[in-house]
Design an enzyme around this catalytic site. Structure first.
Site, PDB file in Angstrom:
ATOM      1  N   GLY A   1      73.082  43.074 -57.539  1.00  0.00           N
ATOM      2  CA  GLY A   1      72.043  42.221 -58.131  1.00  0.00           C
ATOM      3  C   GLY A   1      72.463  40.795 -57.559  1.00  0.00           C
TER       4      GLY A   1
ATOM      5  N   GLU B   1      63.413  32.820 -29.460  1.00  0.00           N
ATOM      6  CA  GLU B   1      64.170  32.711 -28.075  1.00  0.00           C
ATOM      7  C   GLU B   1      64.252  34.103 -27.523  1.00  0.00           C
ATOM      8  OE1 GLU B   1      65.586  30.236 -26.796  1.00  0.00           O
ATOM      9  OE2 GLU B   1      66.038  28.785 -28.443  1.00  0.00           O
TER      10      GLU B   1
ATOM     11  N   GLN C   1      85.873  53.845 -51.476  1.00  0.00           N
ATOM     12  CA  GLN C   1      86.058  54.515 -49.991  1.00  0.00           C
ATOM     13  C   GLN C   1      84.533  53.820 -49.446  1.00  0.00           C
ATOM     14  OE1 GLN C   1      86.774  58.405 -49.547  1.00  0.00           O
ATOM     15  NE2 GLN C   1      88.983  57.957 -49.782  1.00  0.00           N
TER      16      GLN C   1
ATOM     17  N   LEU D   1      65.882  28.188 -22.132  1.00  0.00           N
ATOM     18  CA  LEU D   1      66.195  29.397 -22.896  1.00  0.00           C
ATOM     19  C   LEU D   1      67.443  29.841 -22.918  1.00  0.00           C
ATOM     20  CD1 LEU D   1      62.439  30.979 -23.305  1.00  0.00           C
ATOM     21  CD2 LEU D   1      63.617  29.143 -24.845  1.00  0.00           C
TER      22      LEU D   1
HETATM   23  P1  TGC Z   1      59.998  36.291 -14.532  1.00  0.00           P
HETATM   24  O1  TGC Z   1      59.104  36.880 -13.286  1.00  0.00           O
HETATM   25  O2  TGC Z   1      60.903  37.571 -14.798  1.00  0.00           O
HETATM   26  O3  TGC Z   1      60.642  35.136 -14.320  1.00  0.00           O
HETATM   27  C1  TGC Z   1      59.963  33.804 -13.847  1.00  0.00           C
HETATM   28  C2  TGC Z   1      61.024  32.918 -13.134  1.00  0.00           C
HETATM   29  O4  TGC Z   1      61.994  32.552 -14.017  1.00  0.00           O
HETATM   30  C3  TGC Z   1      63.415  33.048 -13.750  1.00  0.00           C
HETATM   31  N1  TGC Z   1      64.109  33.507 -14.891  1.00  0.00           N
HETATM   32  C4  TGC Z   1      65.091  33.029 -15.411  1.00  0.00           C
HETATM   33  N2  TGC Z   1      65.770  31.662 -15.247  1.00  0.00           N
HETATM   34  C5  TGC Z   1      66.763  31.253 -16.098  1.00  0.00           C
HETATM   35  N3  TGC Z   1      66.986  31.888 -17.083  1.00  0.00           N
HETATM   36  C6  TGC Z   1      66.340  33.090 -17.550  1.00  0.00           C
HETATM   37  N4  TGC Z   1      66.633  33.601 -18.708  1.00  0.00           N
HETATM   38  C7  TGC Z   1      65.365  33.636 -16.627  1.00  0.00           C
HETATM   39  N5  TGC Z   1      64.550  34.684 -16.731  1.00  0.00           N
HETATM   40  C8  TGC Z   1      63.778  34.683 -15.556  1.00  0.00           C
HETATM   41  C9  TGC Z   1      62.980  34.446 -12.862  1.00  0.00           C
HETATM   42  O5  TGC Z   1      64.106  34.475 -11.921  1.00  0.00           O
HETATM   43  C10 TGC Z   1      61.903  33.716 -11.872  1.00  0.00           C
HETATM   44  O6  TGC Z   1      62.100  32.694 -10.953  1.00  0.00           O
HETATM   45  P2  TGC Z   1      61.485  32.559  -9.771  1.00  0.00           P
HETATM   46  O7  TGC Z   1      62.331  31.521  -8.678  1.00  0.00           O
HETATM   47  O8  TGC Z   1      61.182  33.960  -8.847  1.00  0.00           O
HETATM   48  O9  TGC Z   1      60.101  32.077 -10.111  1.00  0.00           O
HETATM   49  O10 TGC Z   1      58.840  36.168 -15.550  1.00  0.00           O
HETATM   50  P3  TGC Z   1      58.061  37.128 -16.557  1.00  0.00           P
HETATM   51  O11 TGC Z   1      56.803  36.389 -16.760  1.00  0.00           O
HETATM   52  O12 TGC Z   1      57.896  38.311 -16.025  1.00  0.00           O
HETATM   53  O13 TGC Z   1      58.615  36.739 -18.052  1.00  0.00           O
HETATM   54  C11 TGC Z   1      59.632  37.482 -18.144  1.00  0.00           C
HETATM   55  C12 TGC Z   1      60.124  37.487 -20.029  1.00  0.00           C
HETATM   56  C13 TGC Z   1      59.298  38.231 -20.578  1.00  0.00           C
HETATM   57  C14 TGC Z   1      61.483  37.993 -19.918  1.00  0.00           C
HETATM   58  C15 TGC Z   1      60.033  36.065 -20.197  1.00  0.00           C
HETATM   59  O14 TGC Z   1      58.634  35.545 -20.129  1.00  0.00           O
HETATM   60  C16 TGC Z   1      60.683  35.880 -21.657  1.00  0.00           C
HETATM   61  O15 TGC Z   1      61.828  35.590 -21.986  1.00  0.00           O
HETATM   62  N6  TGC Z   1      59.856  35.983 -22.883  1.00  0.00           N
HETATM   63  C17 TGC Z   1      60.304  35.468 -24.366  1.00  0.00           C
HETATM   64  C18 TGC Z   1      59.629  34.305 -24.694  1.00  0.00           C
HETATM   65  C19 TGC Z   1      60.787  33.389 -25.343  1.00  0.00           C
HETATM   66  O16 TGC Z   1      61.789  33.699 -25.333  1.00  0.00           O
HETATM   67  N7  TGC Z   1      60.161  32.389 -25.831  1.00  0.00           N
HETATM   68  C20 TGC Z   1      61.214  31.446 -26.657  1.00  0.00           C
HETATM   69  C21 TGC Z   1      60.162  30.148 -27.018  1.00  0.00           C
HETATM   70  S1  TGC Z   1      61.370  28.857 -27.614  1.00  0.00           S
HETATM   71  C22 TGC Z   1      62.017  29.293 -29.000  1.00  0.00           C
HETATM   72  O17 TGC Z   1      61.869  30.410 -29.568  1.00  0.00           O
HETATM   73  C23 TGC Z   1      62.717  28.404 -29.531  1.00  0.00           C
HETATM   74  S2  TGC Z   1      63.567  28.754 -31.114  1.00  0.00           S
HETATM   75  C24 TGC Z   1      64.404  27.394 -31.379  1.00  0.00           C
HETATM   76  C25 TGC Z   1      65.302  27.341 -32.652  1.00  0.00           C
HETATM   77  O18 TGC Z   1      66.575  27.523 -32.186  1.00  0.00           O
HETATM   78  O19 TGC Z   1      64.876  26.944 -33.576  1.00  0.00           O
HETATM   79  P1  FAD Z   2      54.801  38.561 -29.847  1.00  0.00           P
HETATM   80  O1  FAD Z   2      54.937  38.143 -28.537  1.00  0.00           O
HETATM   81  O2  FAD Z   2      53.089  38.757 -30.289  1.00  0.00           O
HETATM   82  O3  FAD Z   2      55.404  39.830 -30.303  1.00  0.00           O
HETATM   83  C1  FAD Z   2      55.023  40.545 -31.522  1.00  0.00           C
HETATM   84  C2  FAD Z   2      55.916  42.054 -31.357  1.00  0.00           C
HETATM   85  O4  FAD Z   2      55.317  42.614 -29.996  1.00  0.00           O
HETATM   86  C3  FAD Z   2      57.396  41.862 -31.011  1.00  0.00           C
HETATM   87  O5  FAD Z   2      57.987  42.992 -31.752  1.00  0.00           O
HETATM   88  C4  FAD Z   2      57.482  42.166 -29.548  1.00  0.00           C
HETATM   89  O6  FAD Z   2      58.882  42.448 -29.058  1.00  0.00           O
HETATM   90  C5  FAD Z   2      56.555  43.070 -29.135  1.00  0.00           C
HETATM   91  N1  FAD Z   2      56.251  43.018 -27.916  1.00  0.00           N
HETATM   92  C6  FAD Z   2      55.571  41.838 -27.203  1.00  0.00           C
HETATM   93  N2  FAD Z   2      55.566  42.484 -25.875  1.00  0.00           N
HETATM   94  C7  FAD Z   2      56.065  43.549 -25.598  1.00  0.00           C
HETATM   95  C8  FAD Z   2      56.267  44.076 -24.527  1.00  0.00           C
HETATM   96  N3  FAD Z   2      55.850  43.870 -23.173  1.00  0.00           N
HETATM   97  N4  FAD Z   2      56.896  45.544 -24.909  1.00  0.00           N
HETATM   98  C9  FAD Z   2      57.360  45.945 -25.966  1.00  0.00           C
HETATM   99  N5  FAD Z   2      56.925  45.101 -26.902  1.00  0.00           N
HETATM  100  C10 FAD Z   2      56.468  44.154 -26.936  1.00  0.00           C
HETATM  101  N6  FAD Z   2      58.445  28.581 -30.044  1.00  0.00           N
HETATM  102  C11 FAD Z   2      58.756  27.486 -29.212  1.00  0.00           C
HETATM  103  O7  FAD Z   2      58.250  27.500 -28.187  1.00  0.00           O
HETATM  104  N7  FAD Z   2      59.407  26.569 -29.444  1.00  0.00           N
HETATM  105  C12 FAD Z   2      60.226  26.463 -30.796  1.00  0.00           C
HETATM  106  O8  FAD Z   2      60.862  25.669 -31.108  1.00  0.00           O
HETATM  107  C13 FAD Z   2      60.041  27.595 -31.535  1.00  0.00           C
HETATM  108  N8  FAD Z   2      60.637  27.889 -32.812  1.00  0.00           N
HETATM  109  C14 FAD Z   2      60.429  28.831 -33.585  1.00  0.00           C
HETATM  110  C15 FAD Z   2      60.811  28.996 -35.168  1.00  0.00           C
HETATM  111  C16 FAD Z   2      60.507  30.005 -35.795  1.00  0.00           C
HETATM  112  C17 FAD Z   2      60.916  29.954 -37.107  1.00  0.00           C
HETATM  113  C18 FAD Z   2      59.799  31.050 -35.171  1.00  0.00           C
HETATM  114  C19 FAD Z   2      59.412  32.224 -36.259  1.00  0.00           C
HETATM  115  C20 FAD Z   2      59.565  31.098 -33.843  1.00  0.00           C
HETATM  116  C21 FAD Z   2      59.778  29.924 -33.073  1.00  0.00           C
HETATM  117  N9  FAD Z   2      58.854  30.021 -31.696  1.00  0.00           N
HETATM  118  C22 FAD Z   2      59.355  28.816 -31.142  1.00  0.00           C
HETATM  119  C23 FAD Z   2      58.384  31.025 -31.419  1.00  0.00           C
HETATM  120  C24 FAD Z   2      59.287  32.336 -30.811  1.00  0.00           C
HETATM  121  O9  FAD Z   2      59.822  32.068 -29.549  1.00  0.00           O
HETATM  122  C25 FAD Z   2      58.148  33.368 -30.704  1.00  0.00           C
HETATM  123  O10 FAD Z   2      57.869  34.052 -32.268  1.00  0.00           O
HETATM  124  C26 FAD Z   2      58.687  34.704 -29.895  1.00  0.00           C
HETATM  125  O11 FAD Z   2      58.962  34.521 -28.455  1.00  0.00           O
HETATM  126  C27 FAD Z   2      57.717  35.901 -30.057  1.00  0.00           C
HETATM  127  O12 FAD Z   2      56.321  35.500 -29.914  1.00  0.00           O
HETATM  128  P2  FAD Z   2      55.407  36.176 -31.182  1.00  0.00           P
HETATM  129  O13 FAD Z   2      55.678  35.640 -32.334  1.00  0.00           O
HETATM  130  O14 FAD Z   2      54.004  35.444 -30.399  1.00  0.00           O
HETATM  131  O15 FAD Z   2      55.309  37.619 -30.921  1.00  0.00           O
END
Ligand code: TGC
Ligand code: FAD
Length: 392
Positions: free
Chosen positions: A348, A371, A287, A247
């Site tokens: 529009g 992400e 402006q 990520l």
């Molecule tokens: P936490 O305890 O903070 O961390 C676990 C371990 O991971 C390390 N770490 C990282 N390493 C590299 N890069 C980062 N950004 C890292 N963040 C944390 C951390 O040091 C730790 O390592 P270790 O050795 O101590 O085990 O984990 P947590 O469970 O408290 O979670 C933290 C949180 C909420 C920030 C994390 O879960 C998070 O980032 N949540 C958001 C989920 C997310 O971004 N999902 C994306 C799904 S993929 C997607 O959306 C693709 S879109 C594709 C497209 O472009 O179309």
């Molecule tokens: P939720 O986690 O349910 O969050 C809902 C709301 O609650 C958000 O506003 C959030 O900020 C808030 N919230 C949640 N937790 C907290 C907190 N602790 N404190 C305050 N506010 C909080 N995922 C993949 O794995 N692979 C992909 O290729 C991928 N592609 C995607 C493509 C599209 C078009 C979209 C829409 C999503 C994609 N995703 C993918 C998923 C994406 O990463 C998730 O939608 C995103 O991480 C948020 O998760 P959620 O939608 O379940 O929202």
């Protein structure tokens, strides 16, 4: 769509900070987007169809695995070049950048970083050439922002792994040949594995009805007692840091990509404002319009400088996940605000497909969420500066 007359804004001469190679890469992608993406993208977005044919061209311009070493078919370029490429692709459409960044940062990167040598040889050259399409499965129906709670899991059955679970919102899943899947082992540790299309019990239904990223295909990954060969497991990486390192790479690309969308909106609105006459003069002469344009070019310039600095840090292997997180959040937020202001300037006409602004604006709503949502990134910065975890 009218002719693509894009002129990239560069108010602080950031060009002077780039090498000749970086500028050449940018010009090549910019020309490709103008020729291949601009003429067709609006129709695909209107029809909600994915321009799959672009995969071949994306591979030819080196958009798959630009930073992966050439011996595996990658481009072997630096991170600033990668960022610039994402900026130019998202200038065309966030969905096109998504296709490239998923393939590069979320599929090739984990195979290169966490995979075995056999996995690298098996997948990377085919992913780089576009012969194979990949996807990345982390999010689940009930675990988005908190992926550590995931339910997808596998059991070691001796000669294979038995995989069960569901992933949701997966970019490219319905057309993918291979999925990078994050799942828990019998000890509850998160592990990564490659799951090839065609395995019995593995399906990837499409998610329909999106008002955002309409020219990108999104789906689920459903595993119903799927027998995965044991050699598909990433050998060493355990825990959430496996997917989170991927990520970080993808978020870096998005920090740059969002700039491209903002630059396209601004350029479109500036040209329109100079041509559109109301009350006997161009609306650019009012402006209130100038305030909008002046604030937007200021915000874009700050975003460009942030991305450039992040790229130089990344090239030195010094960019922290929290710095990447800040740049992803702020540049996407800025781009969305710019898109909304530009939409107003076009009146529009701003809501039509004649201009790219509404499409960018709708796309950016997803980019703000995927992400890591905007608020999750605020909490990552909050944790970094205070040392206090406010996630739960
Ligand atoms: P936490 O305890 O903070 O961390 C676990 C371990 O991971 C390390 N770490 C990282 N390493 C590299 N890069 C980062 N950004 C890292 N963040 C944390 C951390 O040091 C730790 O390592 P270790 O050795 O101590 O085990 O984990 P947590 O469970 O408290 O979670 C933290 C949180 C909420 C920030 C994390 O879960 C998070 O980032 N949540 C958001 C989920 C997310 O971004 N999902 C994306 C799904 S993929 C997607 O959306 C693709 S879109 C594709 C497209 O472009 O179309
Ligand atoms: P939720 O986690 O349910 O969050 C809902 C709301 O609650 C958000 O506003 C959030 O900020 C808030 N919230 C949640 N937790 C907290 C907190 N602790 N404190 C305050 N506010 C909080 N995922 C993949 O794995 N692979 C992909 O290729 C991928 N592609 C995607 C493509 C599209 C078009 C979209 C829409 C999503 C994609 N995703 C993918 C998923 C994406 O990463 C998730 O939608 C995103 O991480 C948020 O998760 P959620 O939608 O379940 O929202």
């Amino acid at each position: 769509m009218p002719q693509d007359n894009y002129q990239a804004p560069d108010y602080f001469d950031i060009d002077a900070l780039l090498t000749e190679e970086q500028k050449m890469a940018r010009e090549a992608i910019r020309a490709w987007v103008k020729k291949e993406v601009s003429p067709i993208i609006e129709e695909h977005a209107q029809q909600a169809t994915f321009p799959k044919h672009l995969f071949k061209g994306l591979a030819e311009i080196g958009a798959f695995g630009p930073t992966i070493p050439t011996k595996y078919g990658g481009g072997g370029v630096d991170y600033l070049t990668y960022g610039i490429m994402m900026q130019e692709l998202e200038r065309g459409d966030s969905g096109v950048r998504s296709a490239a960044s998923v393939q590069s940062s979320l599929v090739m990167y984990p195979i290169y970083t966490h995979g075995s040598e056999e996995q690298r040889k098996k997948y990377l050259p085919k992913l780089a050439s576009g012969e194979m399409i990949g996807c990345f499965g982390l999010t689940e129906p009930n675990f988005g922002s908190n992926p550590s709670g995931m339910l997808t899991h596998f059991e070691d059955k001796g000669d294979h792994l038995l995989l069960n679970g569901t992933k949701m919102w997966i970019t490219n899943s319905p057309i993918a040949d291979v999925a990078i899947v994050w799942a828990k082992d019998e000890n509850g540790d998160i592990r990564g594995l490659t799951v090839d299309k065609g395995l019995e019990g593995f399906t990837a239904p499409e998610i329909h009805g999106k008002w955002s990223l309409r020219a990108s295909i999104t789906g689920e990954l459903v595993f119903d007692n799927v027998k995965v060969p044991k050699e598909n497991l990433f050998p060493d990486v355990k825990g959430l840091k496996g997917p989170l390192t991927c990520l970080s790479s993808a978020r870096f690309g998005i920090a740059w990509g969002a700039l491209g969308a903002a630059m396209d909106c601004y350029d479109t609105a500036l040209r329109y404002a100079k041509e559109r006459i109301q009350f006997g003069k161009p609306i650019a002469g009012f402006q209130l319009t100038q305030k909008k344009l002046a604030e937007m070019i200021t915000d874009i310039t700050k975003g460009q400088l942030l991305a450039w600095r992040l790229g130089t840090l990344k090239n030195e292997d010094k960019a922290t996940p929290a710095q990447i997180s800040m740049a992803k959040r702020d540049n996407v937020d800025m781009a969305l605000r710019v898109a909304r202001e530009c939409r107003q300037i076009l009146g529009g006409m701003g809501i039509t497909g004649e201009y790219p602004i509404m499409r960018h604006m709708m796309n950016l709503e997803s980019v703000l969420t995927y992400e890591g949502t905007h608020d999750i990134h605020l909490l990552i910065t909050g944790l970094d500066i205070t040392g206090i975890d406010a996630f739960s």
